[in-house]
Design an enzyme around this catalytic site. Sequence first.
Site, PDB file in Angstrom:
ATOM      1  N   LEU A  95       0.849  -1.197   0.000  1.00  0.00           N
ATOM      2  CA  LEU A  95       0.000   0.000   0.000  1.00  0.00           C
ATOM      3  C   LEU A  95       0.878   1.238   0.000  1.00  0.00           C
ATOM      4  CD1 LEU A  95      -2.679  -0.993   2.661  1.00  0.00           C
ATOM      5  CD2 LEU A  95      -3.097  -0.577   0.232  1.00  0.00           C
ATOM      6  N   LYS A 141      -5.591  -1.338  10.147  1.00  0.00           N
ATOM      7  CA  LYS A 141      -4.530  -2.040   9.420  1.00  0.00           C
ATOM      8  C   LYS A 141      -3.825  -2.940  10.425  1.00  0.00           C
ATOM      9  CE  LYS A 141      -0.695  -1.149   6.258  1.00  0.00           C
ATOM     10  NZ  LYS A 141       0.297  -2.043   6.858  1.00  0.00           N
ATOM     11  N   CYS A 436      38.875  -1.773  25.852  1.00  0.00           N
ATOM     12  CA  CYS A 436      40.319  -2.030  25.893  1.00  0.00           C
ATOM     13  C   CYS A 436      41.066  -1.005  26.748  1.00  0.00           C
ATOM     14  CB  CYS A 436      40.885  -2.071  24.480  1.00  0.00           C
ATOM     15  SG  CYS A 436      40.866  -0.467  23.679  1.00  0.00           S
ATOM     16  N   CYS A 449      37.628   5.315  20.169  1.00  0.00           N
ATOM     17  CA  CYS A 449      38.699   4.498  20.723  1.00  0.00           C
ATOM     18  C   CYS A 449      39.727   4.381  19.606  1.00  0.00           C
ATOM     19  CB  CYS A 449      38.170   3.102  21.100  1.00  0.00           C
ATOM     20  SG  CYS A 449      39.489   1.882  21.246  1.00  0.00           S
ATOM     21  N   CYS A 454      41.370  -3.115  19.362  1.00  0.00           N
ATOM     22  CA  CYS A 454      40.323  -3.233  20.391  1.00  0.00           C
ATOM     23  C   CYS A 454      39.359  -4.355  19.990  1.00  0.00           C
ATOM     24  CB  CYS A 454      39.576  -1.900  20.492  1.00  0.00           C
ATOM     25  SG  CYS A 454      38.083  -1.992  21.478  1.00  0.00           S
TER      26      CYS A 454
END
Length: 713
Positions: A95, A141, A436, A449, A454
Amino acid sequence: MGEPTRDQLKAARPDNAEDREELQNVRDQIAFYEAAYRDGDSDLTDGAFDELQDRYQELADSLQIPQEDRLDRTPGADHTDGFVQREHRMPMLSLEKLTPNRRDTHGESVPIAEQLTHWYTRRRKDLEIPEDALPLLVEPKIDGISVSLLYVDGALSRAVTRGDGKKGDDITRQVKAAKAVPAKLKGVGGTLEIRGELYWPNHAWEAWNKKLEEAGEKLVTNPRNGCAGLMKRKDPKGLHKAGIRSFLYQVPWVEGVTLPPTQSEVLAWLAQAGADVYLDEIRVCATAQEALAYCGGYNERRASLPYEIDGMVIKLDELRHYGQLEGTGHHPHWAVAYKFAPERKPTKLLGIAVQVGKSGKLTPVAELEPVFVSGTTVSRASLHNFVELARKDVRVGDTVYVEKAGEIIPQVVGVELSERVPSSVSFVRPTVCPTCETGVLEEEIFVYCPNPACPDQVRERLRHFASRAAMDIDGLGASTVDQVVDQLAVRSPVDLFNMQRDGLIGLERMADKSVDNLLAGLEAAKGRGLTRVLIGLAIRHVGTTMAEDLTRYFGSAEAMLDFAGRYASGDQEVIERVGPDKGSGAIEGMARKSADSIFTELNSATLREVFAGLGEAGVKLLAVTAAIEAVEGIAGKTFVITGTLPTLKRTEAAEKIKSAGGKVSGSVSKKTDFVLAGVDAGSKLAKAQKLEVTVIDEAALFEMLKATPSDPE
Ligand code: IVH
């Protein structure tokens, strides 16, 4: 009361920045869910995935992203192995939508009332009907799964899912066993097809989950997915206990039966025959205004209904008009969906976690007391970035409002200050990576970072490398990536290509077949070409468009790395080639800042090693282009595509044009040769007419494509 409005929440941020950020977010989500789908561990419904795609197109439209730079739209075909596929006598379409968050091409919001008036006026014009003589029917709906039912002499003889719209899976046994639709229609002979929605009422779904919980089994996270899962059970025994229901709303064809003349009467007729039809919930409206008022009021009822609805459907009531309206290959013109504003729910913020993305970007994520919003239970939600977080002053312990952007991505939209408790804790921006512990870098509003090793970054980068948007490695979904990182010590894309059968076979859920599939997926990925490799490496400032530009310019990784080396060592001749004032080519038009960042990264020892390793593993590091066969009349010409085409997706039309040697551009100018216009073409069509550019339709394009290939020069 006290709930911030969207506008208030948005204040102080330009719309465009917000849209761009959301686009990026939606794009990432699509890639993520596609990978999860392939891995079989997505909890997103097909409907929600469609919504995500729709939202993406909507944002891309409002930001005027050229078609060729967009993600491809792949319809979510739902075929399941082991189910017989049946062709639909008439396609099952989607639709068109009226949504509360529509923007025009200038970024201005378009009220839903205006969208409906526009739709209604178009239909009156198409049908040549005077003002207000076109009654409408409004229905809820239901957010379930669509089904096509065949009744012969009053008995249910076949039930088929929507599938890809043309053919679906035969679920007759399941539908019968679930007793979800009438096995027999009262007083109806002949042959007819009825379409409708199968759904799991909230109370029945909850009761089912309660049993699962008692048995210590995994719960069904949302009723729509759950319903789809049950209807695909190979063994349908006991399905009636689940309490699946249906709402039957359409009779697309009949033989030996006479239908009443209006949709409202058809529904009453179906109800009399024993079908579930919500006669109390539907309303015949004389005008668009009346329909709108009914839809608006219905939102209030939504929470108290025993089933999930995601909007209303507004249909022309008189069936004789249906055949007179043409529609598109995507949606009919006799109906339109009205979408509600996203549901917003309060809940407690239990904590704020920090996630590390593939480029090392740290993102705050809200950990919430689980709350049911727009069809799923949400326990985590996006907080965007630390600046947003500080601006909203969200504190752990607060009551926050959660809503789903485009009904998909849960996000915290505001705080209920009147409920703030003294013990609430402000969030302190991290100074080290939570994974880390490397000290963070700050760049504009983002925090990174900087440690490429890491563990979180490694995992996210590999997930991205394997994703459909990048190398599209079949068999390597998110959870498989986690396993190969944890158990096979895979750290870089090169390691992926060097994985051995012996190692893979020892992984969880990896039987012979999955291993074969993964190895074949890796083999196939080797040939994807340099653009995909560049996208996959998640180099900062290198998205799809930049990756394509770099590939076009350099043609090979070798030439590109040579350039990067010279750029990084300060070779003036090379450096001077770059700059936005130098022209509009890939390198000439590049911003200095992006160039510095991209070429420094490409020249890093890590990436050089990766390229060398990929090359050794047999990964193609050259441009891969679709064979171009120049077609007279198309080759060398510039096209702009707008609106919905009857059979082709816009990306498909663009592919056809490009493979015939033509160019496709996103905006109309004097240089445009043709505008290919479909239904609901907007401002681009108007501009084409103003500039007197030739406008063609899809049929004309097909004619042009038939022309004899011109001689290559
Ligand atoms: S009429 C061309 N009426 O919504 C499709 N559809 O987003 C005409 N749906 O595929 C469908 N309630 O599965 C119609 N009252 C209703 C509906 C309804 C739910 C679903 C249907 C359709 C989807 C489109």
